[in-house]
Write a protein that holds these residues in place. Structure first.
Motif, short mmCIF file in Angstrom:
data_model
loop_
_atom_site.label_atom_id
_atom_site.label_comp_id
_atom_site.label_asym_id
_atom_site.label_seq_id
_atom_site.Cartn_x
_atom_site.Cartn_y
_atom_site.Cartn_z
N TYR A 275 -13.20 7.17 8.43
CA TYR A 275 -12.90 5.94 7.49
C TYR A 275 -11.69 5.90 7.33
N CYS A 276 -10.93 4.85 7.37
CA CYS A 276 -9.88 4.39 6.88
C CYS A 276 -9.71 4.21 5.64
N ASN A 277 -8.58 4.74 4.91
CA ASN A 277 -8.29 4.48 3.18
C ASN A 277 -6.91 4.07 3.00
N ALA A 278 -7.05 3.20 2.09
CA ALA A 278 -5.73 2.72 1.55
C ALA A 278 -5.70 2.91 0.12
N VAL A 279 -4.37 3.37 -0.24
CA VAL A 279 -4.24 3.59 -1.90
C VAL A 279 -3.22 2.57 -2.20
N HIS A 280 -3.51 2.08 -3.31
CA HIS A 280 -2.69 1.08 -4.01
C HIS A 280 -2.67 1.39 -5.40
N LEU A 281 -1.68 0.65 -6.34
CA LEU A 281 -1.88 0.89 -7.63
C LEU A 281 -3.06 0.32 -8.18
N LEU A 282 -3.45 -0.69 -7.62
CA LEU A 282 -4.68 -1.31 -7.93
C LEU A 282 -5.99 -0.86 -7.74
N GLY A 283 -5.88 0.36 -6.91
CA GLY A 283 -7.24 1.01 -6.55
C GLY A 283 -7.24 1.53 -5.12
N SER A 284 -8.49 2.06 -4.49
CA SER A 284 -8.42 2.61 -3.25
C SER A 284 -9.42 2.20 -2.52
N PHE A 285 -9.03 1.47 -1.18
CA PHE A 285 -9.89 0.71 -0.33
C PHE A 285 -10.42 1.55 0.83
N TRP A 286 -11.79 1.02 1.06
CA TRP A 286 -12.09 1.81 2.31
C TRP A 286 -12.53 0.88 3.68
N GLY A 287 -12.37 1.33 4.71
CA GLY A 287 -12.96 0.73 5.82
C GLY A 287 -14.35 0.91 5.88
N GLN A 288 -14.97 0.33 6.88
CA GLN A 288 -16.47 0.40 7.22
C GLN A 288 -16.95 1.71 7.91
N ILE B 182 0.78 -1.23 0.07
CA ILE B 182 0.04 0.06 0.01
C ILE B 182 0.68 1.08 0.01
N ASN B 183 0.53 2.11 -0.66
CA ASN B 183 1.37 3.36 -0.76
C ASN B 183 0.85 4.48 0.10
N VAL B 184 0.02 4.86 0.09
CA VAL B 184 -0.89 5.81 1.11
C VAL B 184 -1.92 5.30 1.85
N MET B 185 -1.71 5.53 3.41
CA MET B 185 -2.84 5.37 4.29
C MET B 185 -3.36 6.37 5.00
N GLY B 186 -4.51 6.54 5.36
CA GLY B 186 -5.19 7.68 5.84
C GLY B 186 -6.42 7.49 6.43
N TRP B 187 -6.85 8.72 6.76
CA TRP B 187 -8.43 8.88 7.58
C TRP B 187 -9.21 10.16 6.82
N TYR B 188 -10.24 9.64 6.70
CA TYR B 188 -11.20 10.71 6.07
C TYR B 188 -12.42 10.57 6.98
N ARG B 189 -13.29 11.54 7.12
CA ARG B 189 -14.29 11.61 7.83
C ARG B 189 -15.50 12.36 7.12
N GLN B 190 -16.68 11.86 7.65
CA GLN B 190 -17.94 12.70 7.15
C GLN B 190 -19.03 13.01 8.34
N ALA B 191 -19.23 14.04 8.32
CA ALA B 191 -20.26 14.49 9.35
C ALA B 191 -21.77 14.48 8.47
N PRO B 192 -22.76 14.58 9.28
CA PRO B 192 -24.19 14.46 8.76
C PRO B 192 -24.25 15.67 7.77
N GLY B 193 -24.60 15.49 6.62
CA GLY B 193 -24.94 16.47 5.74
C GLY B 193 -23.95 17.02 5.07
N LYS B 194 -22.55 16.47 5.34
CA LYS B 194 -21.33 17.02 4.75
C LYS B 194 -20.73 16.18 3.90
N GLN B 195 -19.72 16.68 3.19
CA GLN B 195 -19.10 15.55 2.12
C GLN B 195 -17.83 15.12 3.12
N ARG B 196 -17.52 13.85 2.53
CA ARG B 196 -16.43 13.06 3.09
C ARG B 196 -15.01 14.22 3.02
N GLU B 197 -14.27 14.29 3.95
CA GLU B 197 -12.94 15.19 3.76
C GLU B 197 -11.93 14.35 4.42
#
Length: 116
Positions: free
Chosen positions: A95-108, A32-47
């Motif tokens: 949300y946890c996110n992982a970026v790989h050459l084969l795509g972007s993956f998300w946790g639950q 995996i190249n990049v790992m990170g965290w995003y968040r989404q509050a009610p009524g807002k976009q994921r950031e």
């Protein structure tokens, strides 16, 4: 493929701390190249909250700089978000996110609620 399992969310009072952890598994998790965290509050976009490359370069949202820290253990394919001085506006599903050459993956997703 990559599977991501998050842990560590919950309810905390303003000014408190939480630590989120994400473990990656699967046939390509070690590259995996990049790992990170995003968040989404009610009524807002994921950031983007924070991410970290395999080499250790980090990027944090301005709203969390000085309060959140992201770290990564490449050997274990884990990423951790240490959140200090939490504010009510940090309330969101993270949300946890992982970026790989084969795509972007998300946790639950894991709920973080900051409230008195």
């Amino acid at each position: 493929q990559v599977q991501l399992v998050e842990s560590g969310g919950g309810l905390v009072q303003p000014g408190g701390s939480l630590r989120l952890s994400c473990a990656a598994s699967g046939s390509i998790s070690s590259s995996i190249n990049v790992m990170g965290w995003y968040r989404q509050a009610p009524g807002k976009q994921r950031e983007l909250v924070a991410d970290i490359t395999k080499g250790g370069n980090t990027d944090l949202a301005d709203s969390v700089k000085g309060r959140f820290t992201i770290s990564r253990d490449n050997a274990k394919s884990t990423v951790t978000l240490q959140m200090n001085s939490l504010k009510p506006e940090d309330t969101a599903v993270y949300y946890c996110n992982a970026v790989h050459l084969l795509g972007s993956f998300w946790g639950q997703g894991t709920q973080v609620t900051v409230s008195s």
